[in-house]
Design a protein around this motif. Structure first.
Motif, PDB file in Angstrom:
ATOM      1  N   LYS A 282       0.809  -1.211   0.000  1.00  0.00           N
ATOM      2  CA  LYS A 282       0.000   0.000   0.000  1.00  0.00           C
ATOM      3  C   LYS A 282       0.848   1.270   0.000  1.00  0.00           C
ATOM      4  O   LYS A 282       0.373   2.339  -0.356  1.00  0.00           O
ATOM      5  CB  LYS A 282      -0.909   0.016   1.233  1.00  0.00           C
ATOM      6  N   ASN A 283       2.086   1.161   0.418  1.00  0.00           N
ATOM      7  CA  ASN A 283       2.943   2.339   0.553  1.00  0.00           C
ATOM      8  C   ASN A 283       3.129   3.020  -0.805  1.00  0.00           C
ATOM      9  O   ASN A 283       3.418   2.370  -1.811  1.00  0.00           O
ATOM     10  CB  ASN A 283       4.292   1.918   1.125  1.00  0.00           C
ATOM     11  N   ASN A 284       2.993   4.327  -0.840  1.00  0.00           N
ATOM     12  CA  ASN A 284       3.062   5.069  -2.103  1.00  0.00           C
ATOM     13  C   ASN A 284       4.399   4.902  -2.807  1.00  0.00           C
ATOM     14  O   ASN A 284       4.458   4.725  -4.026  1.00  0.00           O
ATOM     15  CB  ASN A 284       2.794   6.563  -1.851  1.00  0.00           C
ATOM     16  N   THR A 285       5.499   4.968  -2.037  1.00  0.00           N
ATOM     17  CA  THR A 285       6.821   4.840  -2.655  1.00  0.00           C
ATOM     18  C   THR A 285       7.026   3.439  -3.214  1.00  0.00           C
ATOM     19  O   THR A 285       7.593   3.265  -4.299  1.00  0.00           O
ATOM     20  CB  THR A 285       7.921   5.151  -1.636  1.00  0.00           C
ATOM     21  N   VAL A 286       6.561   2.431  -2.494  1.00  0.00           N
ATOM     22  CA  VAL A 286       6.659   1.050  -2.987  1.00  0.00           C
ATOM     23  C   VAL A 286       5.838   0.894  -4.261  1.00  0.00           C
ATOM     24  O   VAL A 286       6.281   0.274  -5.227  1.00  0.00           O
ATOM     25  CB  VAL A 286       6.192   0.055  -1.901  1.00  0.00           C
ATOM     26  N   GLN A 287       4.643   1.460  -4.277  1.00  0.00           N
ATOM     27  CA  GLN A 287       3.798   1.382  -5.469  1.00  0.00           C
ATOM     28  C   GLN A 287       4.480   2.032  -6.675  1.00  0.00           C
ATOM     29  O   GLN A 287       4.465   1.486  -7.776  1.00  0.00           O
ATOM     30  CB  GLN A 287       2.455   2.067  -5.201  1.00  0.00           C
ATOM     31  N   LYS A 288       5.074   3.220  -6.446  1.00  0.00           N
ATOM     32  CA  LYS A 288       5.754   3.910  -7.546  1.00  0.00           C
ATOM     33  C   LYS A 288       6.945   3.094  -8.057  1.00  0.00           C
ATOM     34  O   LYS A 288       7.179   2.988  -9.254  1.00  0.00           O
ATOM     35  CB  LYS A 288       6.220   5.291  -7.087  1.00  0.00           C
ATOM     36  N   GLY A 289       7.694   2.517  -7.103  1.00  0.00           N
ATOM     37  CA  GLY A 289       8.839   1.699  -7.491  1.00  0.00           C
ATOM     38  C   GLY A 289       8.422   0.484  -8.296  1.00  0.00           C
ATOM     39  O   GLY A 289       9.037   0.160  -9.321  1.00  0.00           O
ATOM     40  N   LEU A 290       7.357  -0.186  -7.868  1.00  0.00           N
ATOM     41  CA  LEU A 290       6.876  -1.358  -8.594  1.00  0.00           C
ATOM     42  C   LEU A 290       6.325  -0.970  -9.958  1.00  0.00           C
ATOM     43  O   LEU A 290       6.453  -1.733 -10.932  1.00  0.00           O
ATOM     44  CB  LEU A 290       5.803  -2.075  -7.771  1.00  0.00           C
ATOM     45  N   ALA A 291       5.702   0.203 -10.035  1.00  0.00           N
ATOM     46  CA  ALA A 291       5.181   0.664 -11.328  1.00  0.00           C
ATOM     47  C   ALA A 291       6.329   0.892 -12.317  1.00  0.00           C
ATOM     48  O   ALA A 291       6.231   0.525 -13.496  1.00  0.00           O
ATOM     49  CB  ALA A 291       4.376   1.949 -11.143  1.00  0.00           C
ATOM     50  N   CYS A 292       7.414   1.484 -11.841  1.00  0.00           N
ATOM     51  CA  CYS A 292       8.584   1.701 -12.712  1.00  0.00           C
ATOM     52  C   CYS A 292       9.202   0.381 -13.145  1.00  0.00           C
ATOM     53  O   CYS A 292       9.546   0.194 -14.314  1.00  0.00           O
ATOM     54  CB  CYS A 292       9.632   2.542 -11.983  1.00  0.00           C
ATOM     55  N   LEU A 293       9.337  -0.547 -12.203  1.00  0.00           N
ATOM     56  CA  LEU A 293       9.901  -1.859 -12.542  1.00  0.00           C
ATOM     57  C   LEU A 293       8.981  -2.622 -13.481  1.00  0.00           C
ATOM     58  O   LEU A 293       9.442  -3.401 -14.313  1.00  0.00           O
ATOM     59  CB  LEU A 293      10.133  -2.675 -11.270  1.00  0.00           C
ATOM     60  N   GLY A 294       7.670  -2.394 -13.354  1.00  0.00           N
ATOM     61  CA  GLY A 294       6.724  -3.067 -14.244  1.00  0.00           C
ATOM     62  C   GLY A 294       6.858  -2.624 -15.688  1.00  0.00           C
ATOM     63  O   GLY A 294       6.616  -3.394 -16.615  1.00  0.00           O
ATOM     64  N   LYS A 295       7.253  -1.352 -15.885  1.00  0.00           N
ATOM     65  CA  LYS A 295       7.437  -0.850 -17.249  1.00  0.00           C
ATOM     66  C   LYS A 295       8.685  -1.438 -17.892  1.00  0.00           C
ATOM     67  O   LYS A 295       8.699  -1.707 -19.098  1.00  0.00           O
ATOM     68  CB  LYS A 295       7.536   0.683 -17.233  1.00  0.00           C
ATOM     69  N   TYR A 296       9.729  -1.595 -17.108  1.00  0.00           N
ATOM     70  CA  TYR A 296      11.001  -2.137 -17.621  1.00  0.00           C
ATOM     71  C   TYR A 296      11.458  -3.258 -16.677  1.00  0.00           C
ATOM     72  O   TYR A 296      12.395  -3.075 -15.887  1.00  0.00           O
ATOM     73  CB  TYR A 296      12.054  -1.031 -17.699  1.00  0.00           C
ATOM     74  N   PRO A 297      10.821  -4.423 -16.745  1.00  0.00           N
ATOM     75  CA  PRO A 297      11.069  -5.460 -15.732  1.00  0.00           C
ATOM     76  C   PRO A 297      12.362  -6.236 -15.901  1.00  0.00           C
ATOM     77  O   PRO A 297      12.831  -6.850 -14.951  1.00  0.00           O
ATOM     78  CB  PRO A 297       9.868  -6.397 -15.898  1.00  0.00           C
ATOM     79  N   TYR A 298      12.973  -6.208 -17.088  1.00  0.00           N
ATOM     80  CA  TYR A 298      14.096  -7.106 -17.350  1.00  0.00           C
ATOM     81  C   TYR A 298      15.444  -6.384 -17.351  1.00  0.00           C
ATOM     82  O   TYR A 298      15.571  -5.276 -17.847  1.00  0.00           O
ATOM     83  CB  TYR A 298      13.916  -7.811 -18.695  1.00  0.00           C
ATOM     84  N   ILE A 299      16.434  -7.061 -16.781  1.00  0.00           N
ATOM     85  CA  ILE A 299      17.822  -6.610 -16.803  1.00  0.00           C
ATOM     86  C   ILE A 299      18.673  -7.776 -17.317  1.00  0.00           C
ATOM     87  O   ILE A 299      18.519  -8.909 -16.849  1.00  0.00           O
ATOM     88  CB  ILE A 299      18.303  -6.189 -15.401  1.00  0.00           C
ATOM     89  N   LYS A 300      19.548  -7.478 -18.260  1.00  0.00           N
ATOM     90  CA  LYS A 300      20.417  -8.525 -18.785  1.00  0.00           C
ATOM     91  C   LYS A 300      21.651  -8.642 -17.906  1.00  0.00           C
ATOM     92  O   LYS A 300      22.383  -7.682 -17.697  1.00  0.00           O
ATOM     93  CB  LYS A 300      20.831  -8.225 -20.229  1.00  0.00           C
ATOM     94  N   ILE A 301      21.872  -9.832 -17.384  1.00  0.00           N
ATOM     95  CA  ILE A 301      23.046 -10.121 -16.576  1.00  0.00           C
ATOM     96  C   ILE A 301      23.775 -11.293 -17.225  1.00  0.00           C
ATOM     97  O   ILE A 301      23.287 -12.418 -17.223  1.00  0.00           O
ATOM     98  CB  ILE A 301      22.675 -10.467 -15.124  1.00  0.00           C
ATOM     99  N   GLY A 302      24.918 -10.997 -17.819  1.00  0.00           N
ATOM    100  CA  GLY A 302      25.620 -12.027 -18.594  1.00  0.00           C
ATOM    101  C   GLY A 302      24.814 -12.362 -19.835  1.00  0.00           C
ATOM    102  O   GLY A 302      24.445 -11.471 -20.608  1.00  0.00           O
ATOM    103  N   ASN A 303      24.513 -13.632 -19.998  1.00  0.00           N
ATOM    104  CA  ASN A 303      23.709 -14.057 -21.149  1.00  0.00           C
ATOM    105  C   ASN A 303      22.250 -14.262 -20.788  1.00  0.00           C
ATOM    106  O   ASN A 303      21.448 -14.669 -21.637  1.00  0.00           O
ATOM    107  CB  ASN A 303      24.282 -15.367 -21.728  1.00  0.00           C
ATOM    108  N   ASP A 304      21.890 -14.000 -19.545  1.00  0.00           N
ATOM    109  CA  ASP A 304      20.523 -14.241 -19.083  1.00  0.00           C
ATOM    110  C   ASP A 304      19.799 -12.923 -18.812  1.00  0.00           C
ATOM    111  O   ASP A 304      20.421 -11.897 -18.562  1.00  0.00           O
ATOM    112  CB  ASP A 304      20.534 -15.092 -17.805  1.00  0.00           C
ATOM    113  N   PHE A 305      18.463 -13.013 -18.842  1.00  0.00           N
ATOM    114  CA  PHE A 305      17.624 -11.865 -18.511  1.00  0.00           C
ATOM    115  C   PHE A 305      16.948 -12.130 -17.176  1.00  0.00           C
ATOM    116  O   PHE A 305      16.322 -13.179 -16.975  1.00  0.00           O
ATOM    117  CB  PHE A 305      16.572 -11.618 -19.596  1.00  0.00           C
ATOM    118  N   LEU A 306      17.071 -11.190 -16.254  1.00  0.00           N
ATOM    119  CA  LEU A 306      16.463 -11.304 -14.929  1.00  0.00           C
ATOM    120  C   LEU A 306      15.214 -10.437 -14.873  1.00  0.00           C
ATOM    121  O   LEU A 306      15.261  -9.244 -15.183  1.00  0.00           O
ATOM    122  CB  LEU A 306      17.459 -10.852 -13.859  1.00  0.00           C
ATOM    123  N   ASN A 307      14.098 -11.040 -14.483  1.00  0.00           N
ATOM    124  CA  ASN A 307      12.860 -10.290 -14.301  1.00  0.00           C
ATOM    125  C   ASN A 307      12.879  -9.675 -12.906  1.00  0.00           C
ATOM    126  O   ASN A 307      12.529 -10.328 -11.916  1.00  0.00           O
ATOM    127  CB  ASN A 307      11.651 -11.218 -14.467  1.00  0.00           C
TER     128      ASN A 307
END
Length: 541
Positions: A352-377
């Motif tokens: 419910k926390n506003n900052t947590v919600q904003k952070g999750l919303a940002c991560l939801g737009k760009y959920p993947y990070i490439k680490i080595g040859n793999d993609f981490l959600n």
């Protein structure tokens, strides 16, 4: 039941509705006695499972091939052969052929399907021949009766049989019989007759609703998977070996609709059991999900969609009415069982926390990070950590190590950090101490950035290569909570830069649990600053 009735021509608050106390779904008796329950159920199953069915994927494949032919991009290759083979295999499966035998006298151009059985689609045919056959096949498949029959054949062996089996069209001996007739006989007629009958002298009780019923009306609950053993063979589980796990026809019909109550996300059926009211329960499991249909076709996006859906459900609740929420899961594989998980009140407060919600919303737009040859959600991992009461530091450490090899992902790491420290605040009950609490963390981040600037300036470079070895050592110290090693490295860095060491590092040391938590919070903030995190950073903005 509510989902099915909403799709029908029945009028809400007249033919059916929700009681004033929000604890019941009611049906008008006259409507219930005359409704075509089989038609209502089949329409709901087709609507619910149609978009994710094999039938729809076959139509999509046909459209794709026709588009390639029309645009001149059709070639004879491995991809094209596999596409044609997919159409042949799925449309000529035993279940589809059994379905066709029941409708071939009631549909137009049945010869198209018969021709497919005699001569399969092949890449050796000319483009003109292939186009003509595919267009004819598409016309045949899109007829309402064909669509219903083939979608139902896909649904009953892929989805419905995950919830119940051994009855109606899921009884092996009934595989080639008309599905509607079987459903009418097993569920709809008994329901209608039960509603229209009096049970003044009935002695049997429904194990679910407690209503009276005659012995000839009772339905064994054993047709539901993982609910009971075969009641005719195993009676030892019941008191005095007297079986009482019987359903009335009305409850049996509702149980038959149980696949409609779950939402399909990825390879899981999900039901969110918010049980304070019928309206909350319905809203939590709403079928109105436009974005999910396309996302379900992409393996990598499925879990993100699922988690986003859970969050949206949780967050529509009013803050003052938070309570534990039960999540019921069931896999689509035949061997999968029901799984139950509780989202505790503390977790809901975090979400419910506003900052947590904003952070999750940002991560939801760009959920993947490439680490080595793999993609981490990252989005999925963060939510899982929250739901399973794990902190984000292991993930944060992994992201910050990845930053040593690439310049992308600093904003993602900062989002994860902010989610973690605000999670700590909720757990500590310090949500109102925003300025003091955040000020210390931001100050440590800025200290790291300022030291980064001084060291790079002294080295006469705008690249942070000179810092990577040190950052790696600091991350190692944080990962094992080695305060002495961390402070020792920091002291040497400040000595070389001739800067005064900030007071914030003093508060990182101590034996109390709060001190250990501050060590991680302030330590990661400082290293984020060393890696370039700062209010003026364009990526973070």
């Amino acid at each position: 039941m509510k989902y099915m009735l909403d799709l029908s021509e029945a009028e809400e608050n007249k033919d059916y509705g929700i009681s004033e106390d929000e604890q019941n779904l009611w049906l008008d008796r006259q409507f219930a006695e005359h409704a075509d329950w089989t038609d209502l159920a089949f329409r709901a199953f087709v609507k619910n499972f149609g978009s994710s069915s094999t039938f729809q994927r076959v139509l999509d494949t046909i459209d794709s091939i026709l588009e390639k032919i029309e645009t001149g991009n059709w070639k004879t290759g491995k991809e094209e052969k596999e596409a044609l083979k997919y159409i042949n295999d799925k449309l000529l499966s035993n279940s589809y052929q059994a379905g066709f035998s029941n409708i071939e006298m009631d549909v137009e151009t049945p010869e198209v399907y018969r021709d497919l059985k005699k001569k399969k689609l092949s890449d050796k045919e000319t483009k003109e021949q292939l186009k003509e056959r595919l267009e004819a096949l598409k016309y045949f498949l899109e007829q309402p009766l064909c669509r219903e029959t083939f979608i139902m054949k896909s649904a009953i062996y892929t989805y419905i049989n995950r919830f119940w089996d051994g009855k109606c069209f899921l009884l092996r001996s009934n595989a080639k019989k008309d599905m509607r007739e079987l459903f009418e006989k097993e569920f709809s007629n008994p329901l209608r007759n039960y509603i229209m009958s009096e049970h003044l002298k009935a002695k049997e009780l429904c194990i679910d609703c407690g209503m009276l019923m005659d012995a000839k009306e009772k339905v064994s609950i054993a047709f539901m998977k993982d609910m009971a053993d075969d009641l005719t063979r195993k009676r030892s589980a019941f008191w005095n070996c007297k079986v009482d796990a019987w359903l009335c026809p009305l409850c049996a019909f509702v149980y038959a609709l149980s696949p409609l109550g779950f939402q399909l996300f990825a390879n899981k059926f999900v039901f969110i059991n918010i049980n304070d009211s019928v309206s909350s329960l319905i809203k939590a499991n709403s079928k109105k999900r436009k974005a999910n249909i396309q996302a379900e076709k992409e393996e990598g996006e499925r879990y993100t969609v699922w988690f986003a859906r859970i969050l949206n459900t949780v967050l529509f609740e009013k803050t003052g009415e938070l309570f534990n929420i039960q999540i019921i899961l069931r896999g689509v594989r035949a061997e999968d069982k029901y799984m139950f998980s509780i989202i505790q009140m503390e977790t809901l407060k975090i979400l419910k926390n506003n900052t947590v919600q904003k952070g999750l919303a940002c991560l939801g737009k760009y959920p993947y990070i490439k680490i080595g040859n793999d993609f981490l959600n990252v989005h999925e991992t963060v939510v899982l950590n929250i739901l399973q009461y794990r902190n984000q530091y292991a993930l944060l450490n992994k992201l910050m190590r990845a930053l040593l090899d690439t310049e992308n992902g600093l904003a993602t790491a900062y989002c994860v950090y902010m989610i973690q420290i605000w999670t700590n605040r909720v757990k500590q009950g310090k949500e109102t101490e925003e300025i003091t609490y955040m000020g210390n963390s931001i100050s440590m981040r800025n200290n790291g950035y300022n030291l980064r600037t001084d060291i790079m300036s002294a080295k006469g470079t705008d690249k942070d290569n000179c810092l990577r070895g040190t950052i790696y050592q600091l991350l190692n110290a944080l990962s094992v909570r080695d305060e002495k090693r961390f402070i020792d490295i920091v002291i040497r860095m400040y000595n070389s830069s001739h800067r005064l060491m900030p007071d914030g590092f003093v508060y990182m040391l101590g034996t109390r649990e709060q001190d250990k938590e501050k060590f991680l919070e302030y330590g990661y903030a400082f290293v984020l600053g060393l890696q370039g995190s700062h209010p003026d950073n364009k990526e973070e903005k």
